[in-house]
Design a protein around this motif. Structure first.
Motif, mmCIF file in Angstrom:
data_model
loop_
_atom_site.group_PDB
_atom_site.id
_atom_site.type_symbol
_atom_site.label_atom_id
_atom_site.label_comp_id
_atom_site.label_asym_id
_atom_site.label_seq_id
_atom_site.Cartn_x
_atom_site.Cartn_y
_atom_site.Cartn_z
ATOM 1 N N LYS A 101 0.842 -1.198 0.000
ATOM 2 C CA LYS A 101 0.000 0.000 0.000
ATOM 3 C C LYS A 101 0.882 1.255 0.000
ATOM 4 O O LYS A 101 1.667 1.462 0.916
ATOM 5 N N VAL A 102 0.730 2.063 -1.044
ATOM 6 C CA VAL A 102 1.596 3.232 -1.228
ATOM 7 C C VAL A 102 0.791 4.528 -1.185
ATOM 8 O O VAL A 102 -0.260 4.654 -1.819
ATOM 9 N N ASP A 150 11.289 1.408 -13.264
ATOM 10 C CA ASP A 150 11.504 0.060 -12.735
ATOM 11 C C ASP A 150 12.372 0.086 -11.475
ATOM 12 O O ASP A 150 12.193 -0.728 -10.567
ATOM 13 N N GLU A 151 13.323 1.024 -11.436
ATOM 14 C CA GLU A 151 14.179 1.152 -10.259
ATOM 15 C C GLU A 151 13.384 1.658 -9.058
ATOM 16 O O GLU A 151 13.645 1.280 -7.915
ATOM 17 N N LEU A 152 12.408 2.525 -9.329
ATOM 18 C CA LEU A 152 11.559 3.029 -8.248
ATOM 19 C C LEU A 152 10.758 1.886 -7.631
ATOM 20 O O LEU A 152 10.618 1.793 -6.408
ATOM 21 N N VAL A 153 10.260 1.013 -8.474
ATOM 22 C CA VAL A 153 9.511 -0.149 -7.976
ATOM 23 C C VAL A 153 10.422 -1.026 -7.116
ATOM 24 O O VAL A 153 10.029 -1.489 -6.038
ATOM 25 N N PHE A 158 1.953 5.132 -13.521
ATOM 26 C CA PHE A 158 2.906 4.019 -13.615
ATOM 27 C C PHE A 158 2.713 2.999 -12.502
ATOM 28 O O PHE A 158 2.618 1.794 -12.763
ATOM 29 N N LEU A 159 2.677 3.474 -11.271
ATOM 30 C CA LEU A 159 2.572 2.536 -10.151
ATOM 31 C C LEU A 159 1.253 1.783 -10.158
ATOM 32 O O LEU A 159 1.157 0.662 -9.675
ATOM 33 N N GLY A 160 0.243 2.414 -10.751
ATOM 34 C CA GLY A 160 -1.056 1.754 -10.847
ATOM 35 C C GLY A 160 -1.042 0.545 -11.764
ATOM 36 O O GLY A 160 -1.957 -0.293 -11.722
ATOM 37 N N PRO A 212 1.394 -4.936 -10.442
ATOM 38 C CA PRO A 212 0.531 -5.892 -9.745
ATOM 39 C C PRO A 212 0.807 -6.014 -8.247
ATOM 40 O O PRO A 212 -0.076 -6.382 -7.482
ATOM 41 N N ASP A 213 2.041 -5.661 -7.825
ATOM 42 C CA ASP A 213 2.408 -5.819 -6.417
ATOM 43 C C ASP A 213 2.216 -4.540 -5.606
ATOM 44 O O ASP A 213 2.562 -4.489 -4.424
ATOM 45 N N ILE A 214 1.691 -3.500 -6.251
ATOM 46 C CA ILE A 214 1.549 -2.211 -5.574
ATOM 47 C C ILE A 214 0.101 -1.739 -5.637
ATOM 48 O O ILE A 214 -0.548 -1.794 -6.683
ATOM 49 N N GLU A 215 -0.394 -1.269 -4.497
ATOM 50 C CA GLU A 215 -1.757 -0.751 -4.408
ATOM 51 C C GLU A 215 -1.709 0.730 -4.018
ATOM 52 O O GLU A 215 -1.223 1.086 -2.949
#
Length: 216
Positions: free
Chosen positions: A4-5, A110-113, A21-23, A26-29
């Motif tokens: 959860k971000v 991708d690095e931010l993720v 992007f973050l939306g 799949p691993d980020i809400e």
């Protein structure tokens, strides 16, 4: 359910880009957005985020003060500073306030993720420039042999605690990992900082990493 971000930034385009992007991950809400530090504080209790992406320069309350206040009441919430500033005057205060990561806004998506996942897992994740600034700050006037001498003054248990600090763990997590009380952890941390001649645990972690006191 993903990590959860909560996004905190006063620039609408930045929020929009991060949200888009973050939306897709799949691993980020994405649980919410705030345009200043005070809004972020108000939303933490309501949304219970796992990770906050925190800008530094904002109206009403800046990111450093917000980070400091959130960490006092919600130590388990991970905070990554996401900013355009990479100088020591921004990096050091942000990490002293309790930030778990420090990244620049030109970071590859991708690095931010990867950074979000690493910090969520308990690691301290810093942009190379931020790490460089911290090393300069911690080691000004300190010779390596002097640091080694100070490290050797630590007890075995204090070295265990320092290792946990280097891994980015807070007092509660260290207490659980080493099977000691949080009060005992606080005492060890205080002794570590005193013996190493440092002001905070971030400096201790950086000094330990620079001198390679622990295996990677």
């Amino acid at each position: 359910m993903g990590i959860k971000v909560l996004l905190v930034d006063d620039h609408l385009m930045v929020l929009k880009g991060l949200r888009f992007f973050l939306g897709t991950q799949p691993d980020i809400e994405m649980v919410g957005e705030a345009s200043n530090g005070q809004e972020a504080i108000d939303l933490v209790e309501q949304l219970k985020p796992d990770v906050i992406l925190m800008d530094l320069t904002m109206p009403v309350m800046d990111g450093i003060e917000a980070t400091k206040r959130i960490k006092i009441d919600y130590a388990d919430v991970k905070i990554i500073v996401l900013t355009s500033f990479s100088d020591q005057d921004h990096v050091v205060p942000a990490l002293q306030a309790g930030a778990d990561g420090y990244q620049l806004k030109d970071i590859e998506p991708d690095e931010l993720v990867k950074s979000i996942k690493a910090v969520y897992s308990g690691e301290t994740h810093l942009h190379p420039t931020a790490t460089s600034q911290l090393l300069n700050h911690v080691n000004t006037g300190t010779k390596t042999n002097e640091a080694e001498k100070s490290f050797n003054q630590l007890t075995a248990r204090e070295k265990d605690v320092l290792r946990e600090i280097t891994l980015g763990r807070n007092n509660k997590e260290i207490s659980s990992e080493l099977f000691i009380t949080e009060k005992t952890v606080k005492t060890h941390v205080s002794n570590i900082l005193s013996k190493l001649g440092l002001h905070d645990r971030t400096q201790a972690a950086i000094l330990a990493m620079k001198n390679k006191w622990y295996d990677a």
